[in-house]
Design a protein around this motif. Sequence first.
Motif, PDB file in Angstrom:
ATOM      1  N   LEU A  63     103.021  15.371  11.587  1.00  0.00           N
ATOM      2  CA  LEU A  63     102.732  14.981  10.212  1.00  0.00           C
ATOM      3  C   LEU A  63     101.976  13.660  10.230  1.00  0.00           C
ATOM      4  O   LEU A  63     102.404  12.698  10.877  1.00  0.00           O
ATOM      5  N   SER A  64     100.851  13.595   9.529  1.00  0.00           N
ATOM      6  CA  SER A  64     100.082  12.355   9.455  1.00  0.00           C
ATOM      7  C   SER A  64      99.780  12.020   8.002  1.00  0.00           C
ATOM      8  O   SER A  64      99.765  12.893   7.131  1.00  0.00           O
ATOM      9  N   VAL A  65      99.541  10.731   7.756  1.00  0.00           N
ATOM     10  CA  VAL A  65      99.175  10.239   6.434  1.00  0.00           C
ATOM     11  C   VAL A  65      97.894   9.431   6.570  1.00  0.00           C
ATOM     12  O   VAL A  65      97.823   8.501   7.380  1.00  0.00           O
ATOM     13  N   LEU A  66      96.879   9.806   5.812  1.00  0.00           N
ATOM     14  CA  LEU A  66      95.624   9.063   5.733  1.00  0.00           C
ATOM     15  C   LEU A  66      95.592   8.405   4.363  1.00  0.00           C
ATOM     16  O   LEU A  66      95.599   9.086   3.343  1.00  0.00           O
ATOM     17  N   TYR A  67      95.558   7.072   4.328  1.00  0.00           N
ATOM     18  CA  TYR A  67      95.645   6.401   3.034  1.00  0.00           C
ATOM     19  C   TYR A  67      94.624   5.273   2.927  1.00  0.00           C
ATOM     20  O   TYR A  67      94.150   4.727   3.926  1.00  0.00           O
ATOM     21  N   GLY A  68      94.307   4.923   1.682  1.00  0.00           N
ATOM     22  CA  GLY A  68      93.391   3.829   1.419  1.00  0.00           C
ATOM     23  C   GLY A  68      93.133   3.715  -0.066  1.00  0.00           C
ATOM     24  O   GLY A  68      93.517   4.592  -0.849  1.00  0.00           O
ATOM     25  N   PRO A  69      92.470   2.644  -0.487  1.00  0.00           N
ATOM     26  CA  PRO A  69      92.163   2.469  -1.909  1.00  0.00           C
ATOM     27  C   PRO A  69      91.072   3.430  -2.356  1.00  0.00           C
ATOM     28  O   PRO A  69      90.408   4.061  -1.520  1.00  0.00           O
ATOM     29  N   ARG A 202     104.884  22.898   8.358  1.00  0.00           N
ATOM     30  CA  ARG A 202     104.637  22.681   9.791  1.00  0.00           C
ATOM     31  C   ARG A 202     105.419  23.678  10.646  1.00  0.00           C
ATOM     32  O   ARG A 202     104.884  24.263  11.586  1.00  0.00           O
ATOM     33  N   ALA A 203     106.691  23.867  10.297  1.00  0.00           N
ATOM     34  CA  ALA A 203     107.542  24.744  11.109  1.00  0.00           C
ATOM     35  C   ALA A 203     107.104  26.199  11.030  1.00  0.00           C
ATOM     36  O   ALA A 203     107.125  26.920  12.038  1.00  0.00           O
ATOM     37  N   GLU A 204     106.688  26.656   9.849  1.00  0.00           N
ATOM     38  CA  GLU A 204     106.401  28.081   9.673  1.00  0.00           C
ATOM     39  C   GLU A 204     104.954  28.458   9.977  1.00  0.00           C
ATOM     40  O   GLU A 204     104.657  29.629  10.180  1.00  0.00           O
ATOM     41  N   THR A 205     104.050  27.473  10.003  1.00  0.00           N
ATOM     42  CA  THR A 205     102.659  27.791  10.358  1.00  0.00           C
ATOM     43  C   THR A 205     102.278  27.282  11.740  1.00  0.00           C
ATOM     44  O   THR A 205     101.297  27.736  12.313  1.00  0.00           O
ATOM     45  N   GLY A 206     103.054  26.342  12.279  1.00  0.00           N
ATOM     46  CA  GLY A 206     102.705  25.745  13.563  1.00  0.00           C
ATOM     47  C   GLY A 206     101.551  24.774  13.469  1.00  0.00           C
ATOM     48  O   GLY A 206     100.986  24.370  14.489  1.00  0.00           O
ATOM     49  N   ALA A 207     101.174  24.359  12.268  1.00  0.00           N
ATOM     50  CA  ALA A 207     100.010  23.495  12.070  1.00  0.00           C
ATOM     51  C   ALA A 207     100.407  22.036  11.900  1.00  0.00           C
ATOM     52  O   ALA A 207     101.529  21.719  11.486  1.00  0.00           O
ATOM     53  N   HIS A 208      99.477  21.168  12.198  1.00  0.00           N
ATOM     54  CA  HIS A 208      99.584  19.751  11.845  1.00  0.00           C
ATOM     55  C   HIS A 208      99.306  19.624  10.352  1.00  0.00           C
ATOM     56  O   HIS A 208      98.391  20.242   9.827  1.00  0.00           O
ATOM     57  N   VAL A 209     100.082  18.807   9.654  1.00  0.00           N
ATOM     58  CA  VAL A 209      99.854  18.567   8.231  1.00  0.00           C
ATOM     59  C   VAL A 209      99.368  17.132   8.043  1.00  0.00           C
ATOM     60  O   VAL A 209     100.035  16.185   8.479  1.00  0.00           O
ATOM     61  N   MET A 210      98.206  16.980   7.414  1.00  0.00           N
ATOM     62  CA  MET A 210      97.664  15.660   7.089  1.00  0.00           C
ATOM     63  C   MET A 210      97.697  15.470   5.578  1.00  0.00           C
ATOM     64  O   MET A 210      97.149  16.279   4.829  1.00  0.00           O
ATOM     65  N   LEU A 211      98.317  14.377   5.133  1.00  0.00           N
ATOM     66  CA  LEU A 211      98.407  14.046   3.722  1.00  0.00           C
ATOM     67  C   LEU A 211      97.394  12.956   3.394  1.00  0.00           C
ATOM     68  O   LEU A 211      97.411  11.885   4.007  1.00  0.00           O
ATOM     69  N   VAL A 212      96.502  13.224   2.457  1.00  0.00           N
ATOM     70  CA  VAL A 212      95.559  12.215   1.979  1.00  0.00           C
ATOM     71  C   VAL A 212      96.225  11.500   0.812  1.00  0.00           C
ATOM     72  O   VAL A 212      96.662  12.132  -0.152  1.00  0.00           O
ATOM     73  N   HIS A 213      96.297  10.180   0.890  1.00  0.00           N
ATOM     74  CA  HIS A 213      97.127   9.432  -0.060  1.00  0.00           C
ATOM     75  C   HIS A 213      96.441   8.124  -0.443  1.00  0.00           C
ATOM     76  O   HIS A 213      95.427   7.736   0.142  1.00  0.00           O
ATOM     77  N   HIS A 214      96.979   7.447  -1.431  1.00  0.00           N
ATOM     78  CA  HIS A 214      96.440   6.181  -1.909  1.00  0.00           C
ATOM     79  C   HIS A 214      97.272   5.026  -1.370  1.00  0.00           C
ATOM     80  O   HIS A 214      98.482   5.162  -1.163  1.00  0.00           O
ATOM     81  N   SER A 215      96.638   3.891  -1.165  1.00  0.00           N
ATOM     82  CA  SER A 215      97.388   2.683  -0.827  1.00  0.00           C
ATOM     83  C   SER A 215      98.002   2.106  -2.096  1.00  0.00           C
ATOM     84  O   SER A 215      97.585   2.429  -3.212  1.00  0.00           O
ATOM     85  N   GLY A 216      98.996   1.231  -1.919  1.00  0.00           N
ATOM     86  CA  GLY A 216      99.654   0.625  -3.067  1.00  0.00           C
ATOM     87  C   GLY A 216      98.850  -0.523  -3.652  1.00  0.00           C
ATOM     88  O   GLY A 216      97.739  -0.831  -3.199  1.00  0.00           O
ATOM     89  N   ARG A 224     101.134   4.037  -0.751  1.00  0.00           N
ATOM     90  CA  ARG A 224     101.920   3.963  -1.980  1.00  0.00           C
ATOM     91  C   ARG A 224     103.156   4.846  -1.866  1.00  0.00           C
ATOM     92  O   ARG A 224     103.143   5.869  -1.194  1.00  0.00           O
ATOM     93  N   GLY A 225     104.231   4.457  -2.548  1.00  0.00           N
ATOM     94  CA  GLY A 225     105.390   5.335  -2.633  1.00  0.00           C
ATOM     95  C   GLY A 225     106.559   4.902  -1.772  1.00  0.00           C
ATOM     96  O   GLY A 225     106.553   3.847  -1.121  1.00  0.00           O
ATOM     97  N   HIS A 226     107.576   5.757  -1.750  1.00  0.00           N
ATOM     98  CA  HIS A 226     108.832   5.458  -1.073  1.00  0.00           C
ATOM     99  C   HIS A 226     108.634   5.339   0.443  1.00  0.00           C
ATOM    100  O   HIS A 226     107.835   6.063   1.038  1.00  0.00           O
ATOM    101  N   SER A 227     109.387   4.444   1.060  1.00  0.00           N
ATOM    102  CA  SER A 227     109.231   4.148   2.482  1.00  0.00           C
ATOM    103  C   SER A 227     109.594   5.310   3.394  1.00  0.00           C
ATOM    104  O   SER A 227     109.209   5.318   4.565  1.00  0.00           O
ATOM    105  N   LEU A 228     110.330   6.293   2.889  1.00  0.00           N
ATOM    106  CA  LEU A 228     110.704   7.401   3.779  1.00  0.00           C
ATOM    107  C   LEU A 228     109.487   8.231   4.192  1.00  0.00           C
ATOM    108  O   LEU A 228     109.523   8.935   5.197  1.00  0.00           O
ATOM    109  N   LEU A 229     108.372   8.142   3.433  1.00  0.00           N
ATOM    110  CA  LEU A 229     107.153   8.824   3.845  1.00  0.00           C
ATOM    111  C   LEU A 229     106.645   8.249   5.156  1.00  0.00           C
ATOM    112  O   LEU A 229     106.293   8.991   6.082  1.00  0.00           O
ATOM    113  N   ARG A 230     106.625   6.936   5.247  1.00  0.00           N
ATOM    114  CA  ARG A 230     106.177   6.301   6.491  1.00  0.00           C
ATOM    115  C   ARG A 230     107.140   6.615   7.634  1.00  0.00           C
ATOM    116  O   ARG A 230     106.725   6.829   8.778  1.00  0.00           O
ATOM    117  N   ALA A 231     108.418   6.640   7.328  1.00  0.00           N
ATOM    118  CA  ALA A 231     109.401   6.950   8.367  1.00  0.00           C
ATOM    119  C   ALA A 231     109.210   8.366   8.900  1.00  0.00           C
ATOM    120  O   ALA A 231     109.406   8.626  10.095  1.00  0.00           O
TER     121      ALA A 231
END
Length: 391
Positions: A63-69, A202-216, A224-231
Amino acid sequence: MLRDDEAQTAPAERPQEPPLPESDGRGSGRAAQGEVELLHWTELRGIPRREALVEDLLDSTALSVLYGPPGTCKTFFAIDLSRCLADGTPWRGRRVRRCAVLYVVAEGGRGFVDRLEAMRLHHCVPEDIPLFVSVNPINLRSPENDGGHVSALIEKAKALPLEPGLELGLVVIDTLSRAMAGGNENGAEDMGAFVMQMDRIRAETGAHVMLVHHSGKDEAKGARGHSLLRAAADTELSISGTQPIVSVRSEKQRDHRTGETFAFKTVEVPLPPDESGRVRGSLALAECEAVGQVTARRPKLSPQTSIALSILQNEIDRSGEILPATDRTPRNVKGISLSLWRTACGTHGLVAADNSKDKSEALRKAFKRAFQTLQDKEIIGFHNDRVWLAR
C-alpha cells in the motif's frame, strides 16, 4: 525476483501472501482463523520477500500514498508510473514488473482522457497497453450493504481481459478523499474502515494499491487525515514544486531506503482538435535527472524564490551549455546567462502587476532578492555573467 534479462518485459506471476512455514512439532504454521500460531523466529526465514513492482521503490501487494498540495501534478505522476508498468518500461532507470494497471478516476473525470492522450503521444506508447480506467463515482469506504463498491471493483478487476500470463499489478485510487464518499478523513473509524477496504483489494487481487491524496494545511506534517493512514502505508511519496519542475520524495519506506528525490519537468503536448475544431492540449511528465539530484538537499525557500529557482532549472535543462572551467566555475557544469534567466522570470510570471512600469520595477526587485538568496544559500553559482546550479 527480477532478472536483468526479463524484468523489463516479461510478465511475472502475481505474488501471493505465502503461508507460514511448518514448525517442528510446535504447530503447522497455518493457523485457522481465530487461532494463534507461535513460531521460533528462525522459521520466518522461509517466508519469501514481496516481489518488486518498481525496483527499490514499490513492492507488489503493498500500500502506498502519493500526496501533495493542489497543482503539483499528482495525477500526472501516477499516470506516468502506470505507463511504465503497463508498457514494461524502466522507471527512472529502475527495473519494473510489467503488469496490468487499473486506474480509478474518482476525481477529474473528462479531463483525464486528455491527460492519457498527452502521455501516449509524448512517450509514443501503443494504445493497447493493459491500462484500464474506472470513471464512475465510487464508494470504497462503506460495506456493500451501505452503498459500498469494493466487492464490485474486485469482481471487475478479476475479470479484466488480460493477455495470457499477465496479472493485475497496480490499482490507483485518485483521490482518496473522493473514494471515501463523504467519510471523515480525520476520524479513526472512517479512515480505519477505508484502509481495511484497501487491504481487501490488495488481498483479493494481488495488486499494489496506490492512493493519490492531498497534503494537510501544514505541508510539513504530511498527508491530510488521520495518522493511521501513514501507519498502514508501506510507502509514502510526497510531491511538491512549481511547474514546470516538480519533485517526488520518498518520505516513508517499510522495506526500502527513504529520502530519495526524483525530479520531473512538465511538457506541453498539443492534442488533435475536438469535434468543434477547438485546439486542445495537456501535459506529460519527463525525467529531469540533474534537477532531482539537486532538490533533495535544498533548504526551504520563499514561494517567490522557489519560482525563480524552478525557472532557472527549466532554462538550464532547455538551453544550458557546459561552461568553461575557471578557478570559480566547476568543470562539466551547465549554465545560462544571467540576462536569460531574468528575461525568463519576466516571461513566466515571477511577479504580477497591471501597469508595465510597475511590473518592470517589481520584477527587478523580486529577481534581485531571489538571486541574492539563492547565492547566499549556495544553491546557485555565478561568475562571468553565467549562473548554474551549485547543489
